[in-house]
Scaffold this active site. Structure first.
Site, mmCIF file in Angstrom:
data_model
loop_
_atom_site.group_PDB
_atom_site.id
_atom_site.type_symbol
_atom_site.label_atom_id
_atom_site.label_comp_id
_atom_site.label_asym_id
_atom_site.label_seq_id
_atom_site.Cartn_x
_atom_site.Cartn_y
_atom_site.Cartn_z
ATOM 1 N N TRP A 57 0.423 -1.272 -0.281
ATOM 2 C CA TRP A 57 -0.079 -0.008 0.129
ATOM 3 C C TRP A 57 0.870 1.323 0.230
ATOM 4 O O TRP A 57 0.598 2.363 -0.613
ATOM 5 C CB TRP A 57 -0.962 0.037 1.189
ATOM 6 C CG TRP A 57 -0.541 0.123 2.762
ATOM 7 C CD1 TRP A 57 0.380 -0.028 3.426
ATOM 8 C CD2 TRP A 57 -1.190 0.810 3.648
ATOM 9 N NE1 TRP A 57 0.153 0.363 4.228
ATOM 10 C CE2 TRP A 57 -1.544 1.007 5.056
ATOM 11 C CE3 TRP A 57 -3.319 1.380 3.386
ATOM 12 C CZ2 TRP A 57 -1.154 1.572 5.673
ATOM 13 C CZ3 TRP A 57 -3.366 2.150 4.601
ATOM 14 C CH2 TRP A 57 -2.919 1.968 6.249
ATOM 15 N N GLN A 134 -1.795 -6.381 2.122
ATOM 16 C CA GLN A 134 -2.498 -4.899 2.551
ATOM 17 C C GLN A 134 -3.254 -4.000 2.271
ATOM 18 O O GLN A 134 -3.857 -4.722 1.556
ATOM 19 C CB GLN A 134 -0.794 -4.018 2.737
ATOM 20 C CG GLN A 134 0.338 -4.354 4.176
ATOM 21 C CD GLN A 134 0.938 -3.295 3.764
ATOM 22 O OE1 GLN A 134 1.750 -3.328 2.430
ATOM 23 N NE2 GLN A 134 1.640 -3.068 5.099
ATOM 24 N N ASP A 196 -0.799 -1.714 11.895
ATOM 25 C CA ASP A 196 -0.224 -2.947 12.832
ATOM 26 C C ASP A 196 -0.120 -3.312 14.255
ATOM 27 O O ASP A 196 -0.400 -4.056 14.594
ATOM 28 C CB ASP A 196 1.986 -2.619 12.396
ATOM 29 C CG ASP A 196 2.213 -2.775 10.784
ATOM 30 O OD1 ASP A 196 1.417 -2.567 10.557
ATOM 31 O OD2 ASP A 196 3.615 -2.778 10.629
ATOM 32 N N GLU A 464 7.988 9.134 8.854
ATOM 33 C CA GLU A 464 7.326 8.501 8.985
ATOM 34 C C GLU A 464 5.533 8.317 9.970
ATOM 35 O O GLU A 464 4.298 8.539 9.427
ATOM 36 C CB GLU A 464 7.084 6.832 9.216
ATOM 37 C CG GLU A 464 6.391 5.909 9.434
ATOM 38 C CD GLU A 464 7.496 4.533 10.046
ATOM 39 O OE1 GLU A 464 7.321 3.286 9.667
ATOM 40 O OE2 GLU A 464 8.790 4.647 10.178
#
Length: 507
Positions: A57, A134, A196, A464
């Site tokens: 993804w 994903q 996650d 991130e």
């Protein structure tokens, strides 16, 4: 010189050049440098250190931003990923670069053993991949990439080449992954949903016996602070689930972990809408896909919507009962009248929004996650559902004193502003919500979120993820989807300024 050559051309001063030429050291240029630095020649890694392979993804979001620099490179990004598709239709969540040492990332190719353990499922023999998937953002990405340069796309046969693979991917999810029997796709591992370490997974993961600590070596801790990453206990459970899945030959039945997630299914529905557009571009009607997207929107509401809470929740289909706490149930009972009023309005809009307290398979997990807001992206949501989602987005659980939308409930017991998906803000989920707000005419809210994303992305070094209140960088910097989605938002902002509008559906 075409736009791909412009992007890669390096004069003596080593500037990144593309058309239009950005201001010196502008956010455009800094974002473009991130994508250039993470480009491998056929795809883009999320970050050079922490994630040195191609992620599924991630590549979808990267292509969405990369289309503004080089439509050809954006097409190549998706084509490279789809070339690793399995025979059963799944798109693996990692495509491994054989030149990267095995110890650079765990789980590595020798853990997944895709070409042997995945043989019955049609894993490719010439490339090593993971065996899980994903979120299916890929058809949406393919359509937006096509729209960036339709002439190039048609000349290369881009859509004609990717459409059969995308259709097979959706068939796999809608048939092989309908583990709850209600019409939605289930994830069989937390890594598949993409978020996650979200607290939504704590209850179903508690049933999983962790792998022994000495049976694996985490590579992620070499690139990030341990307090920002999943705990060893959680990681041991991830490894156990992946090991058991591999040892079953990647068969989807009988997984100890099976959850229907709102964001995963919302992206599947959004991509069904995109596939309908692709089909029309290729000369078909797209009617069946459009109807399927609308039907699945109703199923999503029926199975995962909680009108009392004003958002969607995950359904643990391995649970035999609704596992919401007694506090949540009392809250639902206290607000029965408001539920009835909203349900009546939704019924007038043609949708069934029955309460989650029924006897359908599994139970709703009580945790409030940003995943439960992502269905705002869907264009055919009933007005009452849209209004409730907007209220929740701006309310105390997600909007109190934050710059960006947190990944988890600000008031939740498990909230942590720095630990992976347990509270930090992520740019891809904020981008999806910004787009959803525009789809439903909430342009002022969308504009404010866009400005916050642009300011935070650049100031954090394209991190991130970030602390949702302070914007402090967490995880890796120079992160590809942060840079790519920054480019997409900058392009939209420029278009709004040029057109004198507040924006709308961007393709």
């Amino acid at each position: 010189m075409d736009r791909t050559a412009q992007l890669t051309f390096r004069p003596a001063a080593r500037e990144v050049v593309y058309d239009p030429v950005p201001a010196q050291d502008s956010p455009h240029l800094r974002a473009a440098r991130v994508l250039e630095g993470n480009w491998t020649g056929t795809s883009t890694v999320p970050s050079r250190g922490l994630y040195p392979h191609q992620w599924s993804w991630d590549s979808g979001f990267i292509a969405i931003g990369l289309r503004h620099l080089s439509p050809l490179r954006a097409q190549t990004e998706l084509e490279t990923l789809l070339a690793a598709q399995w025979g059963d239709g799944r798109i693996p969540h990692i495509v491994f670069n054989p030149s990267v040492p095995l110890d650079a990332y765990f789980p590595s190719p020798d853990f997944w053993r895709s070409s042997t353990a995945g043989r019955a499922a049609g894993a490719p023999r010439t490339v090593q991949t993971s065996g899980i998937v994903q979120p299916p953002v890929h058809a949406l990405a393919a359509w937006l990439v096509h729209c960036a340069d339709p002439g190039l796309s048609r000349a290369r046969g881009f859509l004609a080449g990717v459409y059969p693979r995308l259709a097979a991917w959706h068939r796999y999810l809608l048939h092989r992954r309908d583990l709850g029997g209600g019409g939605l796709a289930s994830v069989v591992h937390p890594w598949e949903q993409g978020m996650d370490n979200n607290p939504c997974w704590d209850a179903p993961l508690a049933r999983v016996t962790p792998a022994p600590a000495r049976s694996f070596r985490r590579a992620d801790l070499a690139h990030g602070a341990p307090e920002d990453r999943p705990t060893d206990l959680d990681y041991g459970r991830y490894v156990r689930l992946a090991t058991d899945y591999r040892d079953r030959g990647y068969a989807d039945e009988d997984s100890a972990f099976a959850v229907e997630d709102p964001a995963f299914n919302a992206l599947l529905i959004a991509s069904e809408h995109a596939l309908a557009r692709i089909a029309r571009e290729l000369g078909a009607t797209g009617t069946a896909r459009q109807a399927r997207a609308e039907r699945l929107t109703g199923v999503l509401i029926d199975r995962l919507w909680d009108p009392a809470e004003g958002m969607f929740f995950c359904r643990d289909i391995r649970s035999s009962r609704d596992i919401r706490s007694s506090r949540d149930i009392r809250s639902s009972q206290d607000t029965r009248s408001s539920q009835d009023a909203r349900s009546s309005q939704d019924a007038r809009n043609g949708q069934d929004t029955r309460s989650s307290q029924d006897t359908r398979s599994g139970g709703l997990l009580p945790e409030r996650s940003v995943s439960g807001l992502v269905p705002l992206l869907l264009p055919t949501l009933p007005r009452a559902v849209v209004a409730a989602l907007v209220r929740t987005l701006a309310g105390p659980h997600f909007g109190a004193g934050t710059r960006l939308v947190p990944s988890y409930d600000l008031l939740g017991e498990a909230f942590d502003p720095h630990r992976y998906w347990r509270g930090p803000a992520w740019f891809n989920t904020s981008w999806l919500l910004e787009r959803g707000l525009r789809v439903h005419g909430e342009t002022e809210r969308a504009g404010a979120l866009r400005e916050a994303m642009l300011d935070t992305a650049d100031a954090s070094g394209f991190a991130e993820y970030v602390d949702p209140s302070t914007g402090a960088a967490c995880g890796a910097t120079g992160f590809s989807w942060t840079a790519a989605l920054t480019l997409d938002l900058l392009e939209a902002k420029t278009a709004d300024t040029t057109n004198g509008s507040k924006g709308g559906d961007r393709g």
